[in-house]
Design an enzyme around this catalytic site. Structure first.
Site, short mmCIF file in Angstrom:
data_model
loop_
_atom_site.label_atom_id
_atom_site.label_comp_id
_atom_site.label_asym_id
_atom_site.label_seq_id
_atom_site.Cartn_x
_atom_site.Cartn_y
_atom_site.Cartn_z
N TYR A 148 0.82 -1.20 0.00
CA TYR A 148 0.00 0.00 0.00
C TYR A 148 0.86 1.25 0.00
O TYR A 148 2.07 1.20 0.20
CB TYR A 148 -0.96 0.00 1.20
CG TYR A 148 -0.32 0.33 2.54
CD1 TYR A 148 0.52 -0.57 3.18
CD2 TYR A 148 -0.56 1.56 3.17
CE1 TYR A 148 1.09 -0.26 4.42
CE2 TYR A 148 0.00 1.86 4.41
CZ TYR A 148 0.83 0.95 5.02
OH TYR A 148 1.39 1.25 6.23
N ARG A 181 8.29 4.11 -4.62
CA ARG A 181 8.39 3.10 -3.55
C ARG A 181 7.41 1.96 -3.81
O ARG A 181 7.70 0.80 -3.53
CB ARG A 181 8.14 3.74 -2.19
CG ARG A 181 8.30 2.72 -1.05
CD ARG A 181 8.23 3.34 0.31
NE ARG A 181 6.95 3.98 0.54
CZ ARG A 181 6.68 4.78 1.57
NH1 ARG A 181 7.61 5.04 2.46
NH2 ARG A 181 5.50 5.33 1.70
N ARG A 232 -7.96 -20.85 -1.41
CA ARG A 232 -6.87 -20.48 -0.50
C ARG A 232 -5.70 -21.43 -0.71
O ARG A 232 -5.88 -22.65 -0.69
CB ARG A 232 -7.35 -20.54 0.96
CG ARG A 232 -6.30 -20.17 1.97
CD ARG A 232 -6.88 -20.16 3.39
NE ARG A 232 -5.86 -19.79 4.37
CZ ARG A 232 -5.07 -20.65 5.00
NH1 ARG A 232 -5.17 -21.95 4.73
NH2 ARG A 232 -4.19 -20.23 5.89
N LYS A 247 6.50 -2.02 1.94
CA LYS A 247 5.31 -1.44 2.59
C LYS A 247 4.12 -2.38 2.41
O LYS A 247 3.25 -2.16 1.57
CB LYS A 247 5.03 -0.04 2.02
CG LYS A 247 4.16 0.81 2.95
CD LYS A 247 4.19 2.26 2.52
CE LYS A 247 3.11 3.10 3.17
NZ LYS A 247 3.26 3.28 4.61
N GLU A 254 11.90 2.41 14.47
CA GLU A 254 11.04 3.50 13.97
C GLU A 254 9.75 3.51 14.77
O GLU A 254 9.55 2.68 15.67
CB GLU A 254 10.75 3.32 12.48
CG GLU A 254 10.08 2.00 12.15
CD GLU A 254 9.99 1.69 10.66
OE1 GLU A 254 9.91 2.62 9.85
OE2 GLU A 254 9.98 0.49 10.33
N LEU A 308 11.06 1.18 7.26
CA LEU A 308 10.47 1.64 6.00
C LEU A 308 11.24 2.88 5.52
O LEU A 308 11.59 3.74 6.33
CB LEU A 308 9.00 2.01 6.22
CG LEU A 308 8.29 2.34 4.89
CD1 LEU A 308 8.04 1.07 4.09
CD2 LEU A 308 6.99 3.07 5.12
N1 PLP Z 1 7.68 3.79 9.05
C1 PLP Z 1 6.55 3.06 9.08
C2 PLP Z 1 6.55 1.76 9.81
C3 PLP Z 1 5.40 3.52 8.43
O1 PLP Z 1 4.27 2.78 8.46
C4 PLP Z 1 5.43 4.78 7.78
C5 PLP Z 1 4.25 5.29 7.09
O2 PLP Z 1 3.23 4.69 7.01
C6 PLP Z 1 6.63 5.51 7.79
C7 PLP Z 1 7.73 4.98 8.43
C8 PLP Z 1 6.72 6.85 7.12
O3 PLP Z 1 6.78 6.72 5.73
P1 PLP Z 1 6.25 7.87 4.77
O4 PLP Z 1 7.01 9.11 5.15
O5 PLP Z 1 6.59 7.41 3.42
O6 PLP Z 1 4.79 8.01 5.03
#
Ligand code: PLP
Length: 287
Positions: A33, A52, A101, A151, A183, A207
């Site tokens: 997503y 991304r 499935r 993501k 994070e 991420l």
């Molecule tokens: N880290 C995680 C785990 C996230 O879920 C997100 C955004 O959803 C981010 C960092 C920040 O990423 P972005 O700046 O691309 O929204």
């Protein structure tokens, strides 16, 4: 007004939009997503999110259902028909619905990916009250899988993390692995010491935030020093300032970590300045 959403080539009222119960995202969290924010009716850093998305799809050997230009057109159309001034566009692509499935991936020749987009209206997004008070953070163990750079829609642990934060009377959680902050549950994490911005370096552990890339660029342009390295919870607690970044929260100051107030317990000067620069510059480049 009924919201119009996009599902597999069609714009539909939200209550008419349907996805199969055999969809791989529903059964296996087999989907990726993106969230792109909208300010003044325009998309913030669409190109970064599209790039991304392409990377996430490639890493999971998943097919893109349409081109980047088509995606842009769908984003714009949804913003237009739903009359979004401030808010976001959510996009999800899954490996599709093979009709049963099975752990084995379906044949991409016969199973089309599923694509869904919808808008969320968020008036006052840029002028968020949370940016004025700052966030209280609790730290929790990072129990996610090892490919956090992709993501995916596997968001159960981050969701549990938000609940742990809520239970602790905090706004969000920072996840910690081997003593170092990875994070936030849905954002990248930073500490500030003097003129230096410190944030974990890019790897499979986090991420690769689109907002992170922009904010680090703006910080360097504003003559702040940027250090991409691990930092511990102890180091964070004794920092001058801290903040998080994400597409929907932009730059959000942090004022407390595990009960320890940072500085004087109010949003830091540099965090607020970076928020200001980010909003100003991204709006200029919005499409
Ligand atoms: N880290 C995680 C785990 C996230 O879920 C997100 C955004 O959803 C981010 C960092 C920040 O990423 P972005 O700046 O691309 O929204």
């Amino acid at each position: 007004m009924t919201r119009t959403v996009y599902v597999n080539g069609e714009y539909l009222p939200e209550h008419e939009a349907k996805v199969s119960i055999f969809d791989r995202a529903f059964l296996m969290a087999d989907g990726v997503y993106e969230v792109t924010s909208v300010l003044e009716g325009k998309l913030i850093d669409f190109a970064g999110h599209a790039k991304r998305l392409e990377r996430s799809l490639t890493e999971l050997d998943m097919r893109a259902p349409c081109t980047t230009d088509e995606l842009l057109e769908i984003h714009r159309e949804l913003v237009r028909v739903n009359d979004i001034d401030e808010g976001l566009v959510y996009l999800q692509i899954t490996r599709g619905a093979p009709g049963d499935r099975d752990f084995v991936f379906p044949d991409p020749e016969t199973t089309e990916p599923t694509i869904v987009l919808f808008t969320q209206n968020k008036p006052g997004l840029a002028d968020s009250p949370a940016a004025k008070t700052g966030l209280k953070i609790v730290t929790i163990e990072d129990q996610r899988w090892g490919r956090r750079d992709i993501k995916t829609v596997q968001l159960l642990y981050p969701s549990m993390g938000k609940m742990m934060a809520k239970k602790a009377g905090c706004d969000d959680a920072w996840m910690v692995e081997d003593g170092f902050v990875t994070e936030g549950t849905s954002n990248n994490a930073y500490i500030v010491k003097g003129n230096k911005i410190i944030t974990r370096a890019l790897s499979n552990d986090i991420l690769h935030g689109i907002t992170r890339a922009a904010v680090l660029r703006f910080a360097r342009e504003a003559q702040m020093e940027v250090e991409e390295r691990n930092f511990s919870v102890e180091e964070a607690k004794s920092a001058d300032e801290a903040f998080v970044t994400s597409a929907s929260a932009f730059v959000m100051p942090v004022v407390e970590i595990d009960g320890a107030a940072l500085g004087d317990g109010t949003p830091g000067r540099r965090s607020l300045r970076l928020r200001e620069i980010y909003l100003e510059e991204s709006l200029k480049a919005a499409i």
